[in-house]
Scaffold this active site. Structure first.
Site, PDB file in Angstrom:
ATOM      1  N   GLU A 188       0.856  -1.185   0.000  1.00  0.00           N
ATOM      2  CA  GLU A 188       0.000   0.000   0.000  1.00  0.00           C
ATOM      3  C   GLU A 188       0.894   1.238   0.000  1.00  0.00           C
ATOM      4  OE1 GLU A 188      -2.544   2.451   3.357  1.00  0.00           O
ATOM      5  OE2 GLU A 188      -2.429   0.264   3.514  1.00  0.00           O
ATOM      6  N   THR A 223      -4.600   5.823   2.130  1.00  0.00           N
ATOM      7  CA  THR A 223      -5.042   7.175   2.492  1.00  0.00           C
ATOM      8  C   THR A 223      -5.842   7.786   1.341  1.00  0.00           C
ATOM      9  OG1 THR A 223      -2.914   7.355   3.654  1.00  0.00           O
ATOM     10  CG2 THR A 223      -4.344   9.257   3.731  1.00  0.00           C
ATOM     11  N   LYS A 255     -10.283  -2.430   7.542  1.00  0.00           N
ATOM     12  CA  LYS A 255      -9.027  -2.025   8.172  1.00  0.00           C
ATOM     13  C   LYS A 255      -9.318  -1.569   9.596  1.00  0.00           C
ATOM     14  CE  LYS A 255      -5.487   1.592   7.753  1.00  0.00           C
ATOM     15  NZ  LYS A 255      -4.924   2.619   6.851  1.00  0.00           N
ATOM     16  N   GLY A 273       3.892  -1.696   8.910  1.00  0.00           N
ATOM     17  CA  GLY A 273       4.600  -0.534   8.386  1.00  0.00           C
ATOM     18  C   GLY A 273       6.015  -0.465   8.898  1.00  0.00           C
TER      19      GLY A 273
END
Length: 215
Positions: A44, A74, A134, A183
């Site tokens: 992503e 986002t 999510k 992340g």
């Protein structure tokens, strides 16, 4: 197989989506390349990165034919969603329930991972047509919260985003999540000395931990 189903199958088989949220497009692309070398099949690229759409376009063109699903994160509105789809994004991610994004993505048969936190938000997001949910933000409630939410909502494909590490990923899957978003544990592994091979190593270690957790 339909492209949408193929992308969802890629995410399912991988069990993890790499969330690339960094300072600039050069850094994002270098980290993404290193993570792909380490085995990541779903990435992503967040639109908070200047030049993110160009990064998506280049990575998708280069790695899409090899089975890597490059998505956009986002995504906050229809315009951004359409721009990312045109650039080759194979899935779209939002931090909140984003009905316009989901509606447009479904129109073009692109999977969505739409953000939600409370039980009400999770159910409403599923009803809106999101393919995955999510769980965001995750740091506050963590694994105990995910386990509590999934007790009555085990049928929903929930993916936490944040706070997932090789050390705790087994606990996340034991709680019932369908996959995980990761992340910093991978994307910032280069920071001690600027060696991007550390990202590749961190990617391999994280994916190995995911595979072990799902056995």
């Amino acid at each position: 197989m339909y492209k949408k189903l193929r992308t969802l199958e890629t995410i399912h088989q991988s069990g993890a989506v790499l969330i690339v949220r960094l300072e600039n497009e050069d850094l994002a692309e270098r980290v993404a390349e290193a993570a792909i070398a380490g085995g990541f099949k779903a990435l992503e690229i967040t639109l908070s990165i200047p030049g993110a759409v160009d990064v998506i376009r280049r990575l998708s063109a280069k790695h899409g034919p090899n089975g890597v699903a490059v998505g956009a994160g986002t995504v906050l509105d229809e315009h951004s969603a359409y721009e990312c789809i045109r650039a080759g994004a194979e899935f779209l991610v939002s931090p909140q329930l984003n009905r316009p994004m989901i509606r447009l993505a479904n129109r073009y048969q692109v999977p969505t991972i739409s953000g939600a936190y409370t039980p009400t938000e999770l159910v409403e997001t599923a009803e809106a047509g999101a393919d995955m949910l999510k769980l965001f933000p995750t740091e506050a409630g963590g694994i105990p919260y995910a386990k509590s939410v999934l007790a009555p909502l085990a049928h929903l494909p929930i993916m936490p985003a944040g706070g997932v590490t090789p050390e705790n990923v087994a606990e996340w899957f034991a709680a019932g999540v369908a996959g995980v978003g990761v992340g910093s544990a991978v994307t910032k592994a280069w920071q001690p000395d600027g060696d991007f091979s550390r990202v590749t190593k961190a990617a391999r270690e994280f994916l190995a931990a995911v595979a072990k957790a799902r056995q």
